[in-house]
Design a protein around this motif. Structure first.
Motif, PDB file in Angstrom:
ATOM      1  N   ILE A 145       7.324  -8.951  27.977  1.00  0.00           N
ATOM      2  CA  ILE A 145       7.527  -8.008  29.222  1.00  0.00           C
ATOM      3  C   ILE A 145       6.712  -8.288  30.451  1.00  0.00           C
ATOM      4  O   ILE A 145       7.201  -8.406  31.498  1.00  0.00           O
ATOM      5  CB  ILE A 145       7.242  -6.441  28.666  1.00  0.00           C
ATOM      6  N   MET A 146       5.388  -8.830  30.173  1.00  0.00           N
ATOM      7  CA  MET A 146       4.577  -9.151  31.425  1.00  0.00           C
ATOM      8  C   MET A 146       5.127 -10.747  31.888  1.00  0.00           C
ATOM      9  O   MET A 146       4.558 -11.138  32.746  1.00  0.00           O
ATOM     10  CB  MET A 146       3.161  -9.115  30.938  1.00  0.00           C
ATOM     11  N   GLY A 147       5.866 -11.308  31.214  1.00  0.00           N
ATOM     12  CA  GLY A 147       6.452 -12.479  31.708  1.00  0.00           C
ATOM     13  C   GLY A 147       5.628 -13.521  31.113  1.00  0.00           C
ATOM     14  O   GLY A 147       5.731 -14.982  31.674  1.00  0.00           O
ATOM     15  N   ILE A 148       4.784 -13.397  29.860  1.00  0.00           N
ATOM     16  CA  ILE A 148       3.983 -14.831  29.382  1.00  0.00           C
ATOM     17  C   ILE A 148       4.807 -15.198  28.143  1.00  0.00           C
ATOM     18  O   ILE A 148       5.415 -14.488  27.465  1.00  0.00           O
ATOM     19  CB  ILE A 148       2.864 -14.089  29.009  1.00  0.00           C
ATOM     20  N   ASN A 149       4.951 -16.493  28.188  1.00  0.00           N
ATOM     21  CA  ASN A 149       5.447 -17.212  27.025  1.00  0.00           C
ATOM     22  C   ASN A 149       4.564 -16.865  25.817  1.00  0.00           C
ATOM     23  O   ASN A 149       3.353 -17.594  25.705  1.00  0.00           O
ATOM     24  CB  ASN A 149       5.620 -18.648  27.198  1.00  0.00           C
ATOM     25  N   SER A 150       4.905 -15.568  24.990  1.00  0.00           N
ATOM     26  CA  SER A 150       4.135 -15.387  24.058  1.00  0.00           C
ATOM     27  C   SER A 150       4.020 -16.527  23.096  1.00  0.00           C
ATOM     28  O   SER A 150       2.935 -16.487  22.302  1.00  0.00           O
ATOM     29  CB  SER A 150       4.715 -14.210  23.420  1.00  0.00           C
ATOM     30  N   ALA A 151       4.898 -17.196  22.615  1.00  0.00           N
ATOM     31  CA  ALA A 151       4.877 -18.149  21.588  1.00  0.00           C
ATOM     32  C   ALA A 151       3.818 -19.131  21.893  1.00  0.00           C
ATOM     33  O   ALA A 151       3.083 -19.646  20.912  1.00  0.00           O
ATOM     34  CB  ALA A 151       6.173 -18.911  21.164  1.00  0.00           C
ATOM     35  N   SER A 152       4.026 -19.556  23.296  1.00  0.00           N
ATOM     36  CA  SER A 152       2.728 -20.813  23.704  1.00  0.00           C
ATOM     37  C   SER A 152       1.563 -20.289  23.502  1.00  0.00           C
ATOM     38  O   SER A 152       0.635 -20.911  23.294  1.00  0.00           O
ATOM     39  CB  SER A 152       3.479 -21.397  24.818  1.00  0.00           C
ATOM     40  N   TYR A 153       1.502 -19.117  24.288  1.00  0.00           N
ATOM     41  CA  TYR A 153       0.034 -18.467  24.392  1.00  0.00           C
ATOM     42  C   TYR A 153      -0.528 -18.097  23.167  1.00  0.00           C
ATOM     43  O   TYR A 153      -1.736 -18.395  23.120  1.00  0.00           O
ATOM     44  CB  TYR A 153       0.301 -17.096  25.162  1.00  0.00           C
ATOM     45  N   LEU A 154       0.080 -17.947  22.033  1.00  0.00           N
ATOM     46  CA  LEU A 154      -0.555 -17.501  20.835  1.00  0.00           C
ATOM     47  C   LEU A 154      -0.698 -18.685  19.918  1.00  0.00           C
ATOM     48  O   LEU A 154      -1.483 -18.780  19.040  1.00  0.00           O
ATOM     49  CB  LEU A 154       0.515 -16.510  20.192  1.00  0.00           C
TER      50      LEU A 154
ATOM     51  N   THR B 167       0.486  -9.389  12.567  1.00  0.00           N
ATOM     52  CA  THR B 167      -0.048  -7.980  12.958  1.00  0.00           C
ATOM     53  C   THR B 167       0.248  -7.775  14.446  1.00  0.00           C
ATOM     54  O   THR B 167       0.510  -6.552  14.948  1.00  0.00           O
ATOM     55  CB  THR B 167      -1.499  -7.883  12.686  1.00  0.00           C
ATOM     56  N   MET B 168       0.104  -8.589  15.207  1.00  0.00           N
ATOM     57  CA  MET B 168       0.462  -8.520  16.715  1.00  0.00           C
ATOM     58  C   MET B 168       1.912  -8.105  16.853  1.00  0.00           C
ATOM     59  O   MET B 168       2.393  -7.377  17.654  1.00  0.00           O
ATOM     60  CB  MET B 168       0.196  -9.667  17.415  1.00  0.00           C
ATOM     61  N   ARG B 169       2.842  -8.702  16.003  1.00  0.00           N
ATOM     62  CA  ARG B 169       4.141  -8.433  16.289  1.00  0.00           C
ATOM     63  C   ARG B 169       4.543  -7.002  15.791  1.00  0.00           C
ATOM     64  O   ARG B 169       5.537  -6.387  16.451  1.00  0.00           O
ATOM     65  CB  ARG B 169       5.201  -9.614  15.315  1.00  0.00           C
ATOM     66  N   VAL B 170       4.126  -6.697  14.803  1.00  0.00           N
ATOM     67  CA  VAL B 170       4.233  -5.200  14.074  1.00  0.00           C
ATOM     68  C   VAL B 170       3.684  -3.860  15.272  1.00  0.00           C
ATOM     69  O   VAL B 170       4.241  -3.070  15.132  1.00  0.00           O
ATOM     70  CB  VAL B 170       3.923  -4.826  12.774  1.00  0.00           C
ATOM     71  N   THR B 171       2.832  -4.544  15.855  1.00  0.00           N
ATOM     72  CA  THR B 171       1.975  -3.499  16.870  1.00  0.00           C
ATOM     73  C   THR B 171       2.584  -3.601  18.154  1.00  0.00           C
ATOM     74  O   THR B 171       2.107  -3.119  19.115  1.00  0.00           O
ATOM     75  CB  THR B 171       0.473  -3.752  16.755  1.00  0.00           C
ATOM     76  N   GLU B 172       3.549  -4.562  18.343  1.00  0.00           N
ATOM     77  CA  GLU B 172       4.395  -4.685  19.559  1.00  0.00           C
ATOM     78  C   GLU B 172       3.495  -5.286  20.564  1.00  0.00           C
ATOM     79  O   GLU B 172       3.839  -5.282  21.853  1.00  0.00           O
ATOM     80  CB  GLU B 172       4.812  -3.308  20.038  1.00  0.00           C
ATOM     81  N   GLN B 173       2.400  -6.054  20.382  1.00  0.00           N
ATOM     82  CA  GLN B 173       1.590  -6.646  21.249  1.00  0.00           C
ATOM     83  C   GLN B 173       2.440  -7.968  21.685  1.00  0.00           C
ATOM     84  O   GLN B 173       2.308  -8.334  22.763  1.00  0.00           O
ATOM     85  CB  GLN B 173       0.219  -7.225  20.634  1.00  0.00           C
ATOM     86  N   ILE B 174       3.195  -8.508  20.956  1.00  0.00           N
ATOM     87  CA  ILE B 174       3.753  -9.780  21.356  1.00  0.00           C
ATOM     88  C   ILE B 174       4.971  -9.307  22.391  1.00  0.00           C
ATOM     89  O   ILE B 174       5.131 -10.101  23.170  1.00  0.00           O
ATOM     90  CB  ILE B 174       4.522 -10.699  20.044  1.00  0.00           C
ATOM     91  N   ASP B 175       5.688  -8.177  21.950  1.00  0.00           N
ATOM     92  CA  ASP B 175       6.643  -7.707  22.822  1.00  0.00           C
ATOM     93  C   ASP B 175       6.018  -7.351  24.197  1.00  0.00           C
ATOM     94  O   ASP B 175       6.811  -7.424  25.446  1.00  0.00           O
ATOM     95  CB  ASP B 175       7.410  -6.509  22.423  1.00  0.00           C
ATOM     96  N   ALA B 176       4.727  -6.819  24.229  1.00  0.00           N
ATOM     97  CA  ALA B 176       4.066  -6.450  25.545  1.00  0.00           C
ATOM     98  C   ALA B 176       3.934  -7.686  26.352  1.00  0.00           C
ATOM     99  O   ALA B 176       4.088  -8.032  27.630  1.00  0.00           O
ATOM    100  CB  ALA B 176       2.844  -5.919  25.271  1.00  0.00           C
ATOM    101  N   LEU B 177       3.512  -8.862  25.658  1.00  0.00           N
ATOM    102  CA  LEU B 177       3.207 -10.244  26.552  1.00  0.00           C
ATOM    103  C   LEU B 177       4.637 -10.888  26.928  1.00  0.00           C
ATOM    104  O   LEU B 177       4.735 -11.279  28.127  1.00  0.00           O
ATOM    105  CB  LEU B 177       2.756 -11.171  25.295  1.00  0.00           C
TER     106      LEU B 177
END
Length: 246
Positions: free
Chosen positions: A122-131, A110-120
């Motif tokens: 863009i902010m320079g956060i390692n989304s895979a590690s964070y999630l 759900t985070m992927r299709v709502t582009e929340q992961i893309d936002a992470l």
């Protein structure tokens, strides 16, 4: 060919997940939250399954003991061995693959299709590690305690089932639980559990992380995560049994 590509993407994602976190304080808070989501919220279903499965194992063992040469303490021995070696670590992990795995895949999908992961990203956060990393750490550390909880309840369920049915006395069942006990069996069960916990989270998160499309595709990713984590657990169970027990 598609499956081979998925395996390659899976290991690339794992490498990204296991990189050093930027801020440990944020990750520790997320791990604590995941302990509650993965562990505490699963205690109910684990407890119910364990009690009744332990009772069924004990009753089936008692009903199949036709030979008078078999001592009654065999009921306790088989209940304990079945619970520790296979039922609690493997069957409970398969159940949790459905409960926990589907939740992880749908949440990240759900985070992927709502582009929340893309936002992470863009902010320079390692989304895979964070999630994913907090879920991995939480699952690997809390599931062994759930399995120990399951073992205790399963043996207790078997005890009450056969003693209240007058199929075995208290002394005989307790003697069977203690007979020929090998502490290494507990170690084997917990090692399996930690491997299964890693599989449940990593495989389910993989399908959630690479979800494409909309809400319907989130459901498909959740289903794929559960199916493939279940298959991987069964394969890992066979390999670990060969390596550790034989």
């Amino acid at each position: 060919m598609n499956n081979i590509q998925n395996i390659g993407k899976y290991f690339i994602l794992l490498k990204q997940v296991l990189t050093q976190p930027e801020r440990f304080r944020v990750y520790t808070k997320r791990v604590a939250n995941e302990w509650e989501t993965i562990g505490l919220n699963s205690m109910g279903i684990v407890g119910i399954l364990s009690v009744f499965m332990g009772a069924v194992i004990a009753l089936q063992t008692a009903s199949n003991m036709d030979s008078p040469l078999l001592p009654k303490y065999t009921i306790g021995y088989i209940t304990r061995s079945s619970t520790i070696l296979e039922f609690s670590p493997t069957i409970i992990s398969l159940i949790l693959a459905g409960k926990v795995g589907s939740n992880i895949a749908s949440e990240i999908g759900t985070m992927r299709v709502t582009e929340q992961i893309d936002a992470l990203d863009i902010m320079g956060i390692n989304s895979a590690s964070y999630l994913i990393l907090p879920k991995l750490v939480a699952a690997v550390t809390i599931l062994p305690f759930l399995i120990i909880f399951s073992m205790a309840l399963s043996i207790m369920g078997g005890y009450y089932a056969v003693t209240l049915s007058n199929l075995c006395s208290h002394e005989e069942f307790v003697y069977g639980i203690r007979a020929f006990f090998e502490p290494s069996n507990i170690t084997y069960a917990l090692v399996k559990t930690m491997c299964f916990a890693f599989i449940i989270v990593s495989v389910s998160a993989f399908y959630g992380y690479y979800t494409k499309g909309g809400a319907l595709d989130v459901g498909k990713s959740s289903t794929q995560g559960v199916v493939w984590s279940t298959i991987t657990i069964l394969i890992a169970n066979f390999i670990l049994t060969q390596l550790i027990l034989l």
